[in-house]
Scaffold this motif. Sequence first.
Motif, short mmCIF file in Angstrom:
data_model
loop_
_atom_site.label_atom_id
_atom_site.label_comp_id
_atom_site.label_asym_id
_atom_site.label_seq_id
_atom_site.Cartn_x
_atom_site.Cartn_y
_atom_site.Cartn_z
N SER A 295 -9.42 -14.20 4.88
CA SER A 295 -9.93 -13.00 4.20
C SER A 295 -9.22 -11.74 4.69
N ILE A 296 -9.07 -11.63 6.00
CA ILE A 296 -8.41 -10.42 6.54
C ILE A 296 -6.97 -10.35 6.01
N LEU A 297 -6.27 -11.46 6.08
CA LEU A 297 -4.87 -11.45 5.65
C LEU A 297 -4.74 -11.23 4.14
N SER A 298 -5.65 -11.82 3.37
CA SER A 298 -5.60 -11.62 1.92
C SER A 298 -5.91 -10.17 1.58
N GLY A 299 -6.85 -9.58 2.31
CA GLY A 299 -7.16 -8.15 2.12
C GLY A 299 -5.91 -7.31 2.42
N ASP A 300 -5.19 -7.68 3.48
CA ASP A 300 -3.94 -6.95 3.81
C ASP A 300 -2.94 -7.07 2.65
N ALA A 301 -2.81 -8.31 2.12
CA ALA A 301 -1.86 -8.53 1.02
C ALA A 301 -2.25 -7.68 -0.20
N LEU A 302 -3.56 -7.65 -0.50
CA LEU A 302 -4.03 -6.85 -1.65
C LEU A 302 -3.73 -5.37 -1.46
N LEU A 303 -3.95 -4.89 -0.23
CA LEU A 303 -3.71 -3.48 0.07
C LEU A 303 -2.23 -3.14 -0.13
N ALA A 304 -1.36 -4.04 0.38
CA ALA A 304 0.08 -3.77 0.26
C ALA A 304 0.54 -3.88 -1.20
N LYS A 305 -0.01 -4.86 -1.94
CA LYS A 305 0.33 -4.98 -3.37
C LYS A 305 -0.08 -3.73 -4.12
N ALA A 306 -1.26 -3.22 -3.78
CA ALA A 306 -1.75 -2.00 -4.43
C ALA A 306 -0.78 -0.85 -4.18
N THR A 307 -0.24 -0.78 -2.97
CA THR A 307 0.68 0.32 -2.64
C THR A 307 1.99 0.17 -3.42
N VAL A 308 2.46 -1.07 -3.58
CA VAL A 308 3.67 -1.30 -4.38
C VAL A 308 3.44 -0.82 -5.82
N LEU A 309 2.31 -1.21 -6.38
CA LEU A 309 2.00 -0.83 -7.77
C LEU A 309 1.85 0.69 -7.92
N LEU A 310 1.23 1.27 -6.93
CA LEU A 310 1.00 2.72 -6.94
C LEU A 310 2.33 3.49 -6.92
N SER A 311 3.35 2.86 -6.32
CA SER A 311 4.65 3.53 -6.15
C SER A 311 5.55 3.34 -7.35
N SER A 312 5.04 2.72 -8.43
CA SER A 312 5.91 2.32 -9.55
C SER A 312 6.72 3.48 -10.12
N LYS A 313 6.16 4.68 -10.09
CA LYS A 313 6.88 5.83 -10.66
C LYS A 313 7.53 6.69 -9.57
N GLY A 314 7.45 6.24 -8.34
CA GLY A 314 8.07 6.99 -7.24
C GLY A 314 7.46 8.37 -7.02
N ASN A 315 6.20 8.53 -7.38
CA ASN A 315 5.56 9.84 -7.21
C ASN A 315 4.94 9.94 -5.81
N ILE A 316 5.68 10.67 -4.95
CA ILE A 316 5.29 10.75 -3.53
C ILE A 316 3.93 11.43 -3.36
N GLU A 317 3.67 12.43 -4.16
CA GLU A 317 2.41 13.17 -4.03
C GLU A 317 1.21 12.24 -4.27
N LEU A 318 1.36 11.38 -5.28
CA LEU A 318 0.29 10.42 -5.59
C LEU A 318 0.11 9.43 -4.43
N ILE A 319 1.24 8.94 -3.91
CA ILE A 319 1.16 7.96 -2.82
C ILE A 319 0.48 8.60 -1.60
N GLN A 320 0.88 9.86 -1.31
CA GLN A 320 0.28 10.54 -0.14
C GLN A 320 -1.21 10.78 -0.35
N LEU A 321 -1.57 11.18 -1.56
CA LEU A 321 -2.99 11.43 -1.86
C LEU A 321 -3.82 10.17 -1.61
N VAL A 322 -3.35 9.04 -2.14
CA VAL A 322 -4.12 7.81 -2.02
C VAL A 322 -4.09 7.29 -0.58
#
Length: 335
Positions: free
Chosen positions: A120-147
């Motif tokens: 569970s811990i490791l899967s949660g880590d994977a989900l968190l990192a996947k979310a960050t990859v998806l969040l970065s899709s447009k390369g908007n640094i302000e959005l990434i920093q906000l989240v």
Amino acid sequence: MIAVAVNETGLAKQEILDQLSRQVALVESELQHQMRSNSDLVGKVGIHTLEAGGKRLRPAFVAVGAMATGHEFDPQWAVEVGASMEMIHMATLIHDDVIDNSSTRRGRPTAAALFGNRASILSGDALLAKATVLLSSKGNIELIQLVCQAVVDMAEGEVKEVEARGDFQLNVTDHLEILRLKTAGFISACCEAGGLLAGASEETRRTLRSYGHHVGMAFQLVDDLLDYRGDHHKTGKPIGTDFREGQATLPLIDLRGHLADKELELLRSRFGESVSQEEIRMICNWMAVRGTFQRCEAVALDHARQAMAAAEHLPNPVARELLATVAEQILQRQS
Ligand code: FPP
Ligand code: MG
């Protein structure tokens, strides 16, 4: 690009509701897609957590936050940001259930109960990192920093909550700060992220931030009330979990000030795992008859009203009304 400037297009309420449900349905497909993994176990933990349901409130706040600006925005980007926020939320719940040693959530076994803490811990880590990859899709640094800042706050809030565990005397200021960090900040970030992706002005972003903060506070305050007076068939969690875990929340903090000395001593001595089911029922009854539930409701109502007042300043009248209705309905929720 879609236009949601209600004043200009005369888009009716039904249309904006249709648009919202389309956006949320697209988020759901994106989430299914994102659960694919090179590891079977990570995939299973993700699907299990996704299928447990949930209100998908966070992606909805992203979408309505964008609509509220009255600007045109890229709906696919809103879907990606909404899905990222839901995946981060899923990761935090998976980790939270490990931390709390919880065996049920939303009436179903937790990922930790089914697949174990390590997976569970490791899967949660994977989900968190996947979310960050998806969040970065447009390369908007302000959005990434906000989240990412909101995620830092959430983790720090959770640490503060764990530190406060067993503290019967936890004071109201420290408690409300924990709620701000662990819940309200992230909901606020969802609303603001919606505004950001739609190119909102600084003023509109501030308004969305404030709306999200107050709605998030109301949401968590109601959650903590339901822990004592909810119907466990609806909440999917046993009643009195916070007391049993030694976690002081507003209902307990309030009740402390409305008991006779002997009652207070009894309450203190049972705080934590030693409490019986019958004693939990007695505590809930005290909360009902001593006015605790009413006073806690009033605190939640005050935040809901502040959220509604913030929503008044948003440019799009239909999204504004929708956000005000959500703030109101949070007070009625049973699960
Ligand atoms: C649920 O609250 C938990 C949270 C709102 C935050 C959990 C945060 C973490 C575990 C730290 C950050 C983790 C990651 C992956 C970034 P609750 O325990 O009051 O609600 P509940 O009754 O539904 O469990
Ligand atoms: Mg918990």
